[in-house]
Design an enzyme around this catalytic site. Structure first.
Site, PDB file in Angstrom:
ATOM      1  N   HIS A 284       0.874  -1.177   0.000  1.00  0.00           N
ATOM      2  CA  HIS A 284       0.000   0.000   0.000  1.00  0.00           C
ATOM      3  C   HIS A 284       0.914   1.231   0.000  1.00  0.00           C
ATOM      4  O   HIS A 284       2.026   1.179   0.543  1.00  0.00           O
ATOM      5  CB  HIS A 284      -0.830  -0.053   1.285  1.00  0.00           C
TER       6      HIS A 284
ATOM      7  N   CYS B  83      -4.630   2.483  -3.865  1.00  0.00           N
ATOM      8  CA  CYS B  83      -3.454   2.973  -3.145  1.00  0.00           C
ATOM      9  C   CYS B  83      -2.249   2.075  -3.366  1.00  0.00           C
ATOM     10  O   CYS B  83      -1.430   1.872  -2.469  1.00  0.00           O
ATOM     11  CB  CYS B  83      -3.722   3.139  -1.647  1.00  0.00           C
TER      12      CYS B  83
ATOM     13  N   ASP C 119       2.707  -4.793   8.010  1.00  0.00           N
ATOM     14  CA  ASP C 119       1.502  -4.007   7.773  1.00  0.00           C
ATOM     15  C   ASP C 119       0.323  -4.979   7.843  1.00  0.00           C
ATOM     16  O   ASP C 119       0.076  -5.745   6.908  1.00  0.00           O
ATOM     17  CB  ASP C 119       1.578  -3.333   6.396  1.00  0.00           C
TER      18      ASP C 119
ATOM     19  N   GLN D  12      -4.847  -5.481   6.737  1.00  0.00           N
ATOM     20  CA  GLN D  12      -5.827  -6.410   6.152  1.00  0.00           C
ATOM     21  C   GLN D  12      -5.827  -7.766   6.857  1.00  0.00           C
ATOM     22  O   GLN D  12      -6.557  -8.661   6.438  1.00  0.00           O
ATOM     23  CB  GLN D  12      -5.533  -6.620   4.652  1.00  0.00           C
TER      24      GLN D  12
ATOM     25  N   LYS E 101     -11.035  -0.855   9.921  1.00  0.00           N
ATOM     26  CA  LYS E 101     -11.179  -2.033   9.073  1.00  0.00           C
ATOM     27  C   LYS E 101     -11.576  -3.252   9.907  1.00  0.00           C
ATOM     28  O   LYS E 101     -11.720  -4.353   9.381  1.00  0.00           O
ATOM     29  CB  LYS E 101      -9.865  -2.313   8.333  1.00  0.00           C
TER      30      LYS E 101
END
Lengths: 407, 150
Positions: A122, A365, A199, A202, A225
């Site tokens: 991202h 993104c 990261d 997700q 999220k």
């Protein structure tokens, strides 16, 4: 234990609304998730019953607010099996990544070193390190995961000078799950000083995750999220690293003592939390964590993998559609990006919206990655626990309409 | 128009008018010019719409023009409508036309006379009900404006 999805759906007021006269089918969960009523109510409850500032008042309201806010931190810590004082509240995963870059990166990476990221990051985990590379003179290296994560690709570029490997856990475009545990083992064999940042924007919302087991140094994710509100995120960092890092911002709450000549920093995690925080956001994130754990992270993951496999199978029947990240044997989460041979993603998105189906269109993104597929935009569906197989069917019926309409 | 079960959705059909879909499927004046006097690539990185505009100009009159690109049905058909509409117009006439296209897209009142002068371009009017798509419709027009004003 199997989850009753219909009863889960009843917890989300928004899932009852219609869009353009059709029942909402929300398939844009990688952008942001919907919120259960208890999360929404907890925000109202804070502002209605005990709104006050945290960490400073001796009055009842302030004590209640502080307790609720810190209790939420405790819940987040438990969710990823981290010590409470290693959980730093930020605005979102992006700010968490920027905090590591500014506070740790700028002060610990030198010109002869290198940083490794994937080609599927991202922008928040790409532009950030590009900037650190420009400022420190270090090299930025990429692992190509377009066809899945290959350990040998990491092995080839990892060396004694690798200061940091900063990597997505689940790509928000390709849906691939990177094998963090194996990646950490390889790195530790090669260079014990290399730091590992994940990261997890997700992944934390969708699967069980244990930072202690994984042995990583930093982890970043966003509350919105994972059924929480926008405007609040989390950075986990290993204690010995956080202790040696300089504050990212200065102001109230992050100091222990101030004179006209200087200041002493507060203890962890407050050293990194200058100013009045997002109190309602923190508290309601704690409620979201309770909600997720009540369903069970394993159950959430299993349901989403089932939905994804079902959808991938259906996609294979549409010859004009291509799924980005077409390695179907690779472990993947509930994210599927796709392009049509001749119909632009925006036109697909508009046709689907007319049928109440919300999907994402654009560069997600991750511009360089999407461009590497020879396109400047893609469409994406992404699932959460409240999505149903029937919704996947509705999506594919609408996809047929797209072709009928334009071809 | 197709046999789709969406064919009864009115505002969708207003945006994807048959003229629009015709221009999308068969864009006009795609062919690149041999020696353009002016050229410009415009894009909307957010959506990924791209248009490449070339033109020849003589005594302030556009004598030939080519528009080609990649992107959504709205940006591409709008580019094609543009390509069909401005040949043999003077710079001033083109700038005036662009002002009127913008007015139409913003939903401002326009006189019957102006409406007539727009011709097929009027087919783009349905896009105004889809605010996020207006940028797609204006991409080529904005690019042309920059090109002839420079």
């Amino acid at each position: 234990m199997s989850v009753n999805i219909d009863s889960v759906r009843k917890d989300f007021p928004i899932l009852g609304r219609s869009v353009n006269g059709k029942k909402l089918v929300y398939l844009d969960n990688a952008a942001t998730s919907q919120k259960p009523k208890i999360v929404i109510d907890s925000i109202t409850e804070y502002y209605t019953k005990y709104n006050s500032n945290v960490h400073r008042g001796v009055h009842t309201l302030s004590m209640e607010a502080t307790e609720a806010y810190e209790n939420a931190r405790f819940k987040v810590a438990k969710l990823i099996n981290a010590p409470e004082d290693c959980i730093i509240w930020t605005r979102n995963a992006t700010e968490s990544l920027n905090l590591v870059a500014s506070s740790w990166g700028l002060n610990n990476i030198s010109a002869e070193q290198n940083i490794i990221i994937t080609n599927a990051e991202h922008h928040s985990n790409l532009v950030t390190w590009q900037q650190i590379s420009k400022k420190t003179g270090c090299e930025l290296r990429y692992i190509d995961i377009s066809n899945g994560f290959e350990m040998s690709n990491l092995k080839n570029i990892l060396d004694k000078n690798t200061a940091l490997v900063s990597i997505t856990h689940i790509s928000n475009v390709l849906g691939y799950v990177t094998p963090i545990s194996d990646i950490v083992s390889l790195i530790k064999k090669m260079n014990l000083d290399t730091k590992i940042l994940v990261d997890a924007a997700q992944s934390v919302p969708h699967m069980p995750l244990d930072v202690n087991d994984l042995g990583i140094d930093f982890l970043a994710f966003s509350a919105h999220k994972m059924m929480g509100p926008t405007g609040i995120g989390v950075l986990y960092g290993k204690k010995e690293l956080l202790l040696n890092m300089e504050p990212y911002m200065f102001g109230g709450d992050m100091i222990i003592e101030v004179s006209y000549e200087g200041a002493k920093w507060n203890e962890l995690p407050y050293k990194f939390e200058a100013g009045t925080p997002n109190i309602a956001g923190g508290i309601s994130t704690g409620v979201a964590v309770d909600y997720l754990l009540n369903i069970g992270m394993e159950n959430i993951w299993k349901h989403e993998v089932d939905l994804t496999n079902y959808a991938l199978e259906k996609f294979s029947q549409f010859k004009n559609f291509t799924v980005l990240g077409n390695n179907l044997n690779h472990p993947r989460g509930g994210v599927i990006s796709f392009v049509h041979k001749s119909i632009h993603p925006h036109d697909i998105g508009t046709i689907l919206d007319k049928q109440g189906i919300a999907i994402r269109t654009g560069h997600h993104c991750a511009m360089p990655l999407v461009r590497s597929y020879g396109t400047s935009a893609a469409a994406r569906v992404s699932f959460y626990i409240y999505n149903t197989f029937n919704e996947v069917d509705l999506f594919f019926e609408a996809i047929k309409d797209v072709e009928d309409y334009f071809l | 128009m197709s046999m789709s079960r969406l064919s009864g959705v009115d505002d969708l059909n207003e945006m994807y008018e048959s003229i629009i879909l015709d221009h999308y499927r068969n864009p006009r004046n795609l062919k690149k010019l041999a020696s353009p006097d002016l050229e410009k690539d415009v894009n909307n990185p957010f959506c990924g719409d791209e248009l490449s505009i070339q033109l020849n100009i003589e005594n302030d009159v556009v004598t030939d023009l080519s528009v080609s690109g990649n992107g959504c049905a709205i940006s591409q058909s709008s580019g094609s409508l543009l390509a069909e509409s401005v040949i043999n117009l003077t710079k001033i006439q083109i700038l005036e036309l662009i002002v009127n296209v913008r007015k139409m897209m913003r939903g401002e009142d326009i006189s019957e006379e102006i409406r007539d002068s727009l011709g097929d371009i009027e087919a783009l009017e349905g896009v105004k009900k889809f605010p996020v798509r207006i940028k797609c419709a204006l991409l080529g027009w904005t690019g042309l404006e920059d090109l002839i004003q420079d």
